[in-house]
Structure formats: structure tokens, C-alpha cells
Design a protein around this motif. Structure first.
Motif, PDB file in Angstrom:
ATOM      1  N   HIS A 301      73.573 -37.942 -92.141  1.00  8.67           N
ATOM      2  CA  HIS A 301      73.449 -38.336 -90.742  1.00  8.67           C
ATOM      3  C   HIS A 301      74.713 -39.098 -90.367  1.00  8.67           C
ATOM      4  O   HIS A 301      74.919 -40.247 -90.783  1.00  8.67           O
ATOM      5  CB  HIS A 301      72.199 -39.195 -90.560  1.00  8.67           C
ATOM      6  N   GLN A 612      65.193 -44.272 -86.340  1.00  4.21           N
ATOM      7  CA  GLN A 612      65.539 -42.962 -86.888  1.00  4.21           C
ATOM      8  C   GLN A 612      66.627 -43.111 -87.957  1.00  4.21           C
ATOM      9  O   GLN A 612      66.589 -42.435 -88.990  1.00  4.21           O
ATOM     10  CB  GLN A 612      66.026 -42.030 -85.781  1.00  4.21           C
ATOM     11  N   LYS A 616      66.686 -41.905 -91.887  1.00  2.72           N
ATOM     12  CA  LYS A 616      67.750 -41.050 -92.413  1.00  2.72           C
ATOM     13  C   LYS A 616      68.490 -41.705 -93.578  1.00  2.72           C
ATOM     14  O   LYS A 616      68.895 -41.027 -94.533  1.00  2.72           O
ATOM     15  CB  LYS A 616      68.747 -40.721 -91.299  1.00  2.72           C
TER      16      LYS A 616
END
Length: 651
Positions: A301, A612, A616
Motif C-alpha cells: 500500500h 484502512q 494494510k
């Protein structure tokens, strides 16, 4: 009138005569005292006992005290039996020594779930609050350290010249280890701030004697003093910050600037003779710096990284090039015996996975780019530390002897001064244990305090992971989705250090949205309640304990809760590659009163992005029995490799 004038003249002459006589007597007294007084300082004997300054005849550098500190002259009780001895004492100390909290050694049993820092079902760091002073005599050392209790410096030192006795108050204990030749290792440990106490010996030498406790009668060990030696009693800067805030604070922005500056200008010491391995590493650095920019990686990510392209290129080169030699030297349990459960599990898991690795480990050290010294700082403490002794010198001496043997037996340490030899240690004492003799080694440390010797760009901030199950380190992984997290912020734990009481003072029982607790009742139910609180909270508060590190940072990521790190001068894990702003909040300790206001000011969109990011980044903070790509084992090894790549410089 004339008679009166003559009388005044005679009085004036008589007065001058008396002044002359008094002057002669004073000079005689001073000369006599300079020959007989053991300190060679006659003026001092004429000053009041509460004098505020010293005459420094040995031209020692003067030290400055803060406004809250005083310059105090220590009282010295002298037993004059050898006029040839000439001792000077220069003392610069704070008004009193901070009370210390004894550090309990964690229970080696992990069956009760109370492995070290876990108390009442809540993880808490048992960081080292011991205070140490150092007494150095001709390079040999004796360790003495302060225990609990405020102690005025006048009571700390009591030097008896004839018997060579240095007395310490009842709060002071010491334990003197011997070296291989049976000589006492002179090093005294105490902390009274950043100021110093200095005792210098001049003349024919101090007679053989012992280091004892004088009038307060502590347990003592017989010590042999050497002739013509300098005794330096100096405070070690450490440990006062377990009871008070640090004097200086380095912000994350300043850490970033420091990292960039080190990348541009700072290189490790050049190898004394360049090898093929050095050239391979140098070539890898050039490839990393020229990595093509892209953000489309399926496994990574991009917002989580400072430069995802350079990270990806560096990781690939590590997989293809890096070879590590693991030293077989050292005996169990300190070496080659990993602890896989509890507060210090990170060092144990790395040791287990590194020693069992077939991809990176080579049997021929000539093929190695890096050399791993597989010791456990947890087992070093468990094996050698005498509980309640407040003496860690034998731990440091043990590692010094180990590194000396490595240097004597193999040619690789001496080629780089240890700059390609690394260690992985999670115990809070590791910086002290590896100081000086492992100064050039890259260190992966949980106690990553930038003001206490941690070198950004060379050392690696090791995540402190509390592993509850060695068989299943991923047990209870995950948390509720962001829409079901009803608690704004959560913290529970013991009151270690100065910061946590401040947190509770401002927020305990003050706001229903802020679930801020101290220790919760013991039992399995409380442990599960703790985990459920983390799984149900938007933000998990991660305040420092005695030291800057806390296992709550990784716990928050483990349970998908956005970590709020409150620890000045703490270098977050994998700082050289990760962008912590993408998945965490880092606050200054002074911002605790505004904690809720700061959290509420974060837009919902920003919170969702960070949450998020936590999900990740989670893959980089997990241990696996069989390592997987980009997991915690590989991230630790990569950061060691990455820093070494950017440090090396060829001729």
C-alpha cells in the motif's frame, strides 16, 4: 592637639603592625594546612561548610546547573594516615537524587499469562528505572547504583583516606563483579542528573583498601585500589526520565530531517580493507536510489511508505543478494535460546527464524554481507542479573567479553570495527548492555530513544510485540469495522513512569467517550475485556512507560485500532521506510490535556484512511512460524540491510 596627633599616629602604626602580624600568621596557617590537609586546599578549610563553590586546581571543565539545581559541596570525612596522599573532590550534583522504582524481573513462567509486563491482564512495560553512577579507576570498573529514596549528595560520598574507604548511604547498594584475572571491575553506577562528581587522586597513590558503606553500614565488597589512579565519580545521564519529562524533545519532523541528513552525508566508518561484499552493497545502493517511480504494487500500500518504489527495489535486492553469517559462539541460555512468548518476544522470534533460515544464512563467513550475534537481552537479564542488586555492570561486561572473543577469533569484526555486525534486542536494558563495545554495530532495539544513544539511519526501531501464544502468534487478530467502533479512545494499564498518571489525571472518569483506566481487575475476563476494548475503539492510546517504547503500538495495529503514540523522542518502528502519518497519530506529551479535542478535530475521511492504513500495514507487524514476504521478520531484516546499504562508503 600635638599630643592627640602623635597618639593617633602611634595607633595607626600599631594597627598596621597588628595587620602585618595577622597576615604572617594567616600565611603560616595556610602554608601549614597546604602541607597537611589531605585535599591540599587550605582555603576550603576556612570556608563555611555550606559554601557554594569549589576551587578547581586541576582545571576540570566547569559544569552548568539548571536553575533548579544547586552546586553542593560534599562532606568528606578524612582519616589522615598517609600524608603522601592528596585527594581532590569536585562535586556537581542536583539537590537530591530522584527516588527510584525497583524493577521486578518478569516471571519466567508463561502459563499464567503474566509474562513480564502483563499485570492484571493488561500489558505494561517493565522498563528499567534503576539509577547508576560510574566510578572509573585506571580503566577497571565497579558498579554501584542508587535504590529508592531521596538522598542529599552530602550523604552520598564519605572518603576515608587511610583505609581508602568510600561510603555510600543506606539507599545505595553495590555488587562488584570480577574479571577473568580475579580483579575487581571498578565501575560505580548512580544517577543524579546530567551533572558530575569527580574525585581525583594525586600523590603516591591510595593504599589498598575496600569500598564500603561507612557509618550507614551497607553490605560491602573488598576492592583493591591501584596506585596513581584517577577515580572519576560521574553520573550517567540515564534513568531520571523515568520519573520526570525529558529536558529536550525531538519532534518527528526533526527526526525526519535527521534521517535525510544522515542519508546525504553520514556513512559508516570505511572498511579497513574493501571486500567484494562491500562493493555489492554499494552497487545495491545505487540501484535503490535510481529505482523507477511507481505506486502500483499489489502487495504494498503505497501511502504507508516514504518511497514505495525504493522500498520495493531494496527488498528485491535483499532477497537476491543478502547473505548473513550467524555466529555459533556463545552458550545457552543467553545465546541461541529464543523466548517466543511475552513482552520481549520480538528478539526471540527473530533469533528463531534467522538461525533456521536457509535463504539468507551462509556457513562460510567470507560470503556474508552482515554478521548476526544471536543473544537474548531477556535471557541475559534472567541469567545474570541479581534481583534488587541495582547492578547491571556484569551484564555489559559479559557482552563485552563476547564481542572481544569474536574480534580475536575472527577477522571480520576488526575489518569494519563491527559496523557490519548486528544484534536484535527488545529488553529495555539493551542500550546499556551494548554501549561502547558495540557502538558501531547496527542495533535493532525496542527501546528506540533518540536522546539515549539511538542512531537514526543506522539503528532500527524494533516493534515490541506482546505474543500471548507461541504456537499461534496470530490468535485474536483483527477487530471490528470502523462503523462499529463506538469508543473514541481507550487505554488501560499500570502507572509506570511519569506520563501515565498525567493521562489518568486528565481523562480517567472525566468523559464517557474516553475510556481511560488504570489496571483493571485480574482474570481471564479482564484480558478479554481489554482485547474487546481495543477491537471496539477508534483510537488506542499508547503512552510511554518507564522508557519510550510500548507494546500497545503493535497491539493497536494487531486489533486494527489507530494508534495514538504519546512518547517524546520515540523513534517509531521501521522509521526509515514507513510513513507513520498514514496510519497513526503521534502527539507530544504536553498535548495530553487537549487529547479529546485533537481526536475530534480529525475529519472522518482522514480517520477512515488511517484505519484502512492500519489494516494494510498490519502484515508488516505479524510473526509467522514460517516467514512470509513482507512480514515482521523480513521487515526487521530489511531495515538492517537498508540502513547498512545507505551507511557503507568505499575508498
Amino acid at each position: 592637639m600635638e599630643v592627640s596627633f602623635q597618639f593617633q599616629k602611634l595607633c595607626h602604626i600599631e594597627r598596621r603592625r597588628w595587620i602585618f602580624v595577622v597576615g604572617v600568621v594567616a600565611m603560616t596557617y595556610l602554608l601549614f594546612q597546604s602541607l597537611l590537609l589531605p585535599y591540599g586546599n587550605a582555603l576550603r578549610s576556612m570556608l563555611p561548610d555550606d559554601g557554594d563553590s569549589f576551587i578547581d586546581r586541576n582545571a576540570f571543565a566547569s559544569a552548568k546547573l539548571s536553575a533548579k539545581s544547586g552546586l553542593v559541596r560534599s562532606t568528606l570525612a578524612v582519616n589522615e594516615t598517609d600524608s603522601s596522599n592528596d585527594i581532590e573532590f569536585l562535586g556537581l550534583v542536583k539537590d537530591s537524587v530522584s527516588s527510584m522504582v525497583d524493577r521486578d524481573i518478569e516471571d519466567d513462567s508463561v502459563l499464567n499469562g503474566n509474562d513480564g509486563g502483563t499485570v492484571n491482564g493488561f500489558v505494561s512495560e517493565d522498563n528499567d528505572p534503576d539509577d547508576f553512577v560510574e566510578l572509573v579507576l585506571d580503566g577497571d570498573v565497579v558498579s554501584v547504583s542508587l535504590s529508592k529514596g531521596d538522598t542529599d549528595v552530602r550523604d552520598i560520598v564519605n572518603i576515608q583516606q587511610g583505609s581508602s574507604t568510600i561510603g555510600l548511604p543506606s539507599e545505595v547498594t553495590h555488587d562488584v563483579p570480577l574479571d577473568q584475572n580475579g580483579k575487581p571491575n571498578w565501575k560505580v553506577s548512580m544517577s543524579n542528573g546530567e551533572e558530575a562528581m569527580i574525585v581525583t587522586h594525586k600523590g603516591s597513590g591510595i593504599s589498598d583498601g575496600n569500598l564500603s558503606t561507612s557509618s550507614v553500614a551497607l553490605q560491602s565488597n573488598l576492592l583493591t585500589l591501584k596506585n596513581k589512579s584517577s577515580v572519576i565519580l560521574k553520573s550517567v545521564r540515564k534513568r531520571m526520565r523515568s520519573e520526570m519529562p525529558p529536558k529536550s524533545v525531538m519532534s518527528v519532523d526533526e527526526m525526519n530531517h535527521l534521517l535525510v541528513r544522515h542519508r546525504r552525508s553520514s556513512r559508516a566508518m570505511r572498511p579497513r580493507r574493501s571486500s567484494v561484499r562491500d562493493q555489492e552493497i554499494f552497487a545495491a545502493r545505487l540501484q535503490i536510489e535510481k529505482a523507477p517511480i511507481t505506486a502500483n504494487y499489489q502487495e504494498l500500500h503505497a501511502p504507508l511508505f516514504r518511497n514505495v518504489s525504493q522500498f520495493r527495489r531494496s527488498y528485491e535486492l535483499m532477497e537476491r543478494i543478502l547473505k548473513v553469517y550467524v555466529y555459533k559462539d556463545g552458550s545457552k541460555p543467553i545465546f541461541h535460546q529464543p523466548v517466543l512468548k511475552g513482552l520481549y518476544a520480538s528478539e526471540g522470534w527473530f533469533m528463531k527464524l534467522m538461525e533456521g533460515n536457509k535463504r539468507f544464512v551462509v556457513k562460510d563467513p567470507r560470503r556474508a554481507h552482515l554478521f548476526y550475534m544471536p543473544f537474548s537481552s531477556r535471557m541475559l537479564e534472567y541469567t545474570l542479573y541479581v534481583r534488587n542488586s541495582h547492578n547491571r555492570t556484569n551484564l555489559r561486561q559479559y557482552l563485552k567479553e563476547y564481542s572481544d572473543k569474536i574480534a580475536a577469533r575472527y577477522p571480520y569484526w576488526n575489518r569494519t570495527g563491527g559496523a557490519d555486525h548486528f544484534l536484535v534486542a527488545c529488553h529495555d536494558w539493551a542500550p546499556y548492555e551494548t554501549r561502547h563495545h558495540m557502538e558501531h554495530c547496527p542495533k535493532a532495539l525496542c527501546n528506540a530513544d533518540v536522546t539515549a544513544g539511538f542512531k537514526i539511519g543506522r539503528d532500527v526501531s524494533l516493534p515490541e510485540t506482546y505474543v500471548r501464544s507461541a504456537r499461534n502468534p496470530l490468535r485474536d487478530l483483527g477487530g471490528k469495522p470502523s462503523s462499529q467502533r463506538r469508543i473514541l479512545a481507550f487505554y488501560a494499564g499500570n502507572m509506570h513512569g511519569y506520563l501515565r498518571p498525567i493521562l489518568l489525571e486528565h481523562w480517567k472518569d472525566k468523559d464517557p467517550d474516553m475510556k481511560i483506566f488504570g489496571p483493571m481487575p485480574p482474570g481471564v475476563a479482564s484480558k478479554m475485556n481489554y482485547i474487546q476494548h481495543m477491537k471496539s475503539s477508534k483510537y488506542c492510546i499508547c503512552p510511554k512507560g518507564y522508557e519510550v517504547n510500548s507494546p500497545r503500538v503493535v497491539e493497536a495495529i494487531f486489533y486494527e485500532c489507530v494508534p495514538v503514540i504519546i512518547s517524546d523522542n520515540f523513534v517509531p518502528p521501521f522509521f526509515e521506510v514507513l510513513n507513520w502519518e498514514a496510519f497513526s497519530i503521534i502527539l507530544a506529551e504536553k498535548d495530553i490535556p487537549s487529547l479529546k479535542e485533537i481526536l475530534l478535530s480529525i475529519p472522518e475521511k482522514k480517520y477512515l484512511e488511517m484505519q484502512q492504513g492500519v489494516r494494510k500495514v498490519q502484515q508488516h507487524f505479524l510473526w509467522h512460524a514460517k516467514p512470509t514476504r513482507y512480514d515482521l521478520f523480513h521487515m526487521t531484516l530489511h531495515s538492517i540491510w537498508y540502513n547498512r546499504v545507505h551507511q557503507i562508503k568505499l575508498r
